[in-house]
Design a protein around this motif. Sequence first.
Motif, PDB file in Angstrom:
ATOM      1  N   ALA A  31      34.224  32.533  48.489  1.00 41.87           N
ATOM      2  CA  ALA A  31      34.130  31.219  49.149  1.00 41.87           C
ATOM      3  C   ALA A  31      32.754  30.602  48.877  1.00 41.87           C
ATOM      4  CB  ALA A  31      34.373  31.373  50.647  1.00 41.87           C
ATOM      5  N   LYS A  69      30.695  31.441  46.285  1.00 43.95           N
ATOM      6  CA  LYS A  69      30.551  31.203  44.834  1.00 43.95           C
ATOM      7  C   LYS A  69      31.322  29.970  44.370  1.00 43.95           C
ATOM      8  CE  LYS A  69      32.386  34.448  42.082  1.00 43.95           C
ATOM      9  NZ  LYS A  69      32.536  35.672  41.316  1.00 43.95           N
ATOM     10  N   TYR A  70      32.535  29.800  44.898  1.00 44.14           N
ATOM     11  CA  TYR A  70      33.390  28.724  44.391  1.00 44.14           C
ATOM     12  C   TYR A  70      33.307  27.427  45.218  1.00 44.14           C
ATOM     13  CZ  TYR A  70      35.196  32.412  41.391  1.00 44.14           C
ATOM     14  OH  TYR A  70      35.291  33.428  40.466  1.00 44.14           O
ATOM     15  N   PHE A 127      42.334  38.884  36.250  1.00 40.35           N
ATOM     16  CA  PHE A 127      42.699  37.472  36.090  1.00 40.35           C
ATOM     17  C   PHE A 127      41.608  36.563  36.649  1.00 40.35           C
ATOM     18  CE2 PHE A 127      44.510  33.402  37.041  1.00 40.35           C
ATOM     19  CZ  PHE A 127      45.219  33.138  35.878  1.00 40.35           C
ATOM     20  N   VAL A 175      40.808  32.264  36.892  1.00 37.04           N
ATOM     21  CA  VAL A 175      41.452  30.969  36.684  1.00 37.04           C
ATOM     22  C   VAL A 175      40.938  30.302  35.418  1.00 37.04           C
ATOM     23  CG1 VAL A 175      41.733  28.628  37.623  1.00 37.04           C
ATOM     24  CG2 VAL A 175      41.996  30.632  39.106  1.00 37.04           C
ATOM     25  N   LEU A 201      34.275  39.323  37.271  1.00 35.37           N
ATOM     26  CA  LEU A 201      35.122  40.139  36.397  1.00 35.37           C
ATOM     27  C   LEU A 201      36.606  39.974  36.696  1.00 35.37           C
ATOM     28  CD1 LEU A 201      33.179  43.551  36.399  1.00 35.37           C
ATOM     29  CD2 LEU A 201      33.195  41.810  34.627  1.00 35.37           C
ATOM     30  N   GLY A 202      36.931  39.214  37.749  1.00 36.91           N
ATOM     31  CA  GLY A 202      38.349  39.062  38.096  1.00 36.91           C
ATOM     32  C   GLY A 202      38.921  40.329  38.719  1.00 36.91           C
ATOM     33  N   LEU A 203      38.094  41.038  39.498  1.00 35.25           N
ATOM     34  CA  LEU A 203      38.560  42.305  40.082  1.00 35.25           C
ATOM     35  C   LEU A 203      38.666  42.264  41.604  1.00 35.25           C
ATOM     36  CD1 LEU A 203      36.529  44.912  38.004  1.00 35.25           C
ATOM     37  CD2 LEU A 203      38.930  44.323  37.812  1.00 35.25           C
TER      38      LEU A 203
HETATM   39  P1  ADP Z   1      35.962  36.949  40.249  1.00 36.50           P
HETATM   40  O1  ADP Z   1      35.560  35.994  41.313  1.00 36.50           O
HETATM   41  O2  ADP Z   1      34.997  38.051  40.046  1.00 36.50           O
HETATM   42  O3  ADP Z   1      36.343  36.269  38.984  1.00 36.50           O
HETATM   43  P2  ADP Z   1      38.253  37.588  41.939  1.00 36.50           P
HETATM   44  O4  ADP Z   1      39.310  38.616  41.731  1.00 36.50           O
HETATM   45  O5  ADP Z   1      37.512  37.659  43.214  1.00 36.50           O
HETATM   46  O6  ADP Z   1      37.317  37.694  40.689  1.00 36.50           O
HETATM   47  O7  ADP Z   1      38.941  36.162  41.836  1.00 36.50           O
HETATM   48  C1  ADP Z   1      39.864  35.928  40.781  1.00 36.50           C
HETATM   49  C2  ADP Z   1      39.832  34.445  40.408  1.00 36.50           C
HETATM   50  O8  ADP Z   1      40.377  33.661  41.470  1.00 36.50           O
HETATM   51  C3  ADP Z   1      38.439  33.895  40.186  1.00 36.50           C
HETATM   52  O9  ADP Z   1      38.012  34.085  38.870  1.00 36.50           O
HETATM   53  C4  ADP Z   1      38.604  32.426  40.536  1.00 36.50           C
HETATM   54  O10 ADP Z   1      39.061  31.753  39.392  1.00 36.50           O
HETATM   55  C5  ADP Z   1      39.702  32.422  41.592  1.00 36.50           C
HETATM   56  N1  ADP Z   1      39.160  32.315  42.972  1.00 36.50           N
HETATM   57  C6  ADP Z   1      38.980  33.327  43.846  1.00 36.50           C
HETATM   58  N2  ADP Z   1      38.507  32.856  45.025  1.00 36.50           N
HETATM   59  C7  ADP Z   1      38.396  31.533  44.892  1.00 36.50           C
HETATM   60  C8  ADP Z   1      37.972  30.470  45.752  1.00 36.50           C
HETATM   61  N3  ADP Z   1      37.570  30.698  47.011  1.00 36.50           N
HETATM   62  N4  ADP Z   1      37.998  29.209  45.271  1.00 36.50           N
HETATM   63  C9  ADP Z   1      38.407  28.959  44.007  1.00 36.50           C
HETATM   64  N5  ADP Z   1      38.824  29.904  43.139  1.00 36.50           N
HETATM   65  C10 ADP Z   1      38.809  31.177  43.582  1.00 36.50           C
END
Ligand code: ADP
Length: 384
Positions: free
Chosen positions: A287, A289-290, A332, A334, A345-347
Motif C-alpha cells: 500500500a 509502495k504503490y 507475477f 502487473v 519480486l512478485g512474491l
Molecule cells: P511485489 O510488490 O514485490 O512486486 P507482490 O506479490 O507483493 O510483489 O505484488 C504483486 C503485484 O501486485 C505487484 O507487482 C503489483 O503490480 C501489484 N500490487 C500489489 N499490491 C498493490 C497495490 N496496493 N496497489 C497496486 N498494485 C499492487
Amino acid sequence: MPLRQAHREIEKLKDALAYAEAIIDAIHEPLVVLYPDLTIRNANQKFYKTFKVAPEKAEEKLIYELDNGQWNIPELKIFLEKTLRTKTSYNDYEITIPFKKIGKKIMLFNARKIIMGGEKKPMILMVIEDVTDKKRYEQQAEKEKNILAENQRLQDISRQKDDFISMASHELKTPVTSIKAFAQLLEQDFADLGNTNAAKMLSRMNLQIVKLTSLIGDLLDISRIAGGKLQYHLSYFDFNEMLQDTVREMQLTTKIHTINLSLIEAPPVFGDKDRISQVLTNLLSNAIKYSPRADTIDVSTCIDEEFIRVCVRDCGIGIVKEKQDKIFQRFFRVNGAKEDTYPGLGLGLYISSEIIKRHGGCISVKSNKSRGSTFCFKIPVEGS
Ligand code: ADP
C-alpha cells in the motif's frame, strides 16, 4: 471319364469356387485379385465398400484406371512390379494415397502371387489394410510421449531453480544477519560519539539491510512453500494487539503516509501470529509502495460470519481488472519483471495467500486503475 462322374467333378469344382469366393467376401480387409497385366479380375465386398467403387466399374479394368486414375501412383507401380518379380509374396508395403472420395489414407499393401489353372503367368492377390487411424494413434502417442518427456525436463529445471533459490537464500541469510547486527552497533556507537552524520548514513544503511533481509526471507519462504516445509507455530493470540504492533512498525517506514486503524473488538484467533503479521506487513508495504502520491492508508476489521476480516485500503495506482486474479501467483507483477518504478519480486502476495489459505481463510482484492486498491483477508475465529 464317364459323363456322370465328370458332372460330379464339375459340381465339386463349382462348390470349391463358391466356397473360396465366400471366404474372400467374408475377409475383413479389402482384397483384390489382379491378372498378370494388372487388370482387376475381381475384388471382395469390403474392397468395393471401402473405396466406394461399383464392381462393374472395377472388374476387367486396369488397376491404374480405377476411379479416374486415382490408383495410378508411382509407389503402387513399384510395389506391383516388385511383387511380380519376387518369387511368392511381398509384405507390409506402406503407401499414402490421396483418395478423392475417402480422403488421404495410409494403406498397407500385402501381395501373394497365385498360379491358377493352366495360366503360365501368375495372378496377384492383394490385401489392403487401412492403417491411417493406427498411424495417427501412434503419432499421437509419440507426441504425448515427447510432451511428457518435455514436461519432466521442465519440472527438473524448475526443481533445480527452486533448489538454487533455497540454497542461495540460505547462504545469504547468515552474512546479512551479521552485517545488520554490526551496522546497528556502529550506528549506536556513532550516535554516542555525537557523529550524527555517520549515524544518519548508518541508519539509512540499516533500512536497506532490512529490505534485503525481507527479500531473503521471501525467497526462503517460497522455497519452503514449494517443498511443503513452511512451518507454522500455532497458538491463541490477541488479534488486535498483533494488528496494532504491525501497524506501528510499518508506520516507522513511511513519512508520507498516515496509517489509520479502525478495529472491532476481536475474538481470540488461533493461528501463527508472526505469519499473519507478515501478511499484514506485506499488504501495508505494498500500500505504501504503490501509493506514492497519497497520504493515507486505512486498516479496518469486521466480522464476516465465522471469520474475522482485515482490509487494507490505499489510494494509489490501482490494478487493472484483467490482472487482479493473477497478482496472487508466484512472481507475477502487473508491470512485468523489468518494472523499476516500483521494485519487487512478485512474491509477497503469493506468500501471503499461501499463509492465509493454510489458516483456512482467503485473500482478495478490489481495485480500480488509478483510484486505489483494497486488499482483504479473512481467517476463522472462534465464538463469533
Ligand atoms: P511485489 O510488490 O514485490 O512486486 P507482490 O506479490 O507483493 O510483489 O505484488 C504483486 C503485484 O501486485 C505487484 O507487482 C503489483 O503490480 C501489484 N500490487 C500489489 N499490491 C498493490 C497495490 N496496493 N496497489 C497496486 N498494485 C499492487
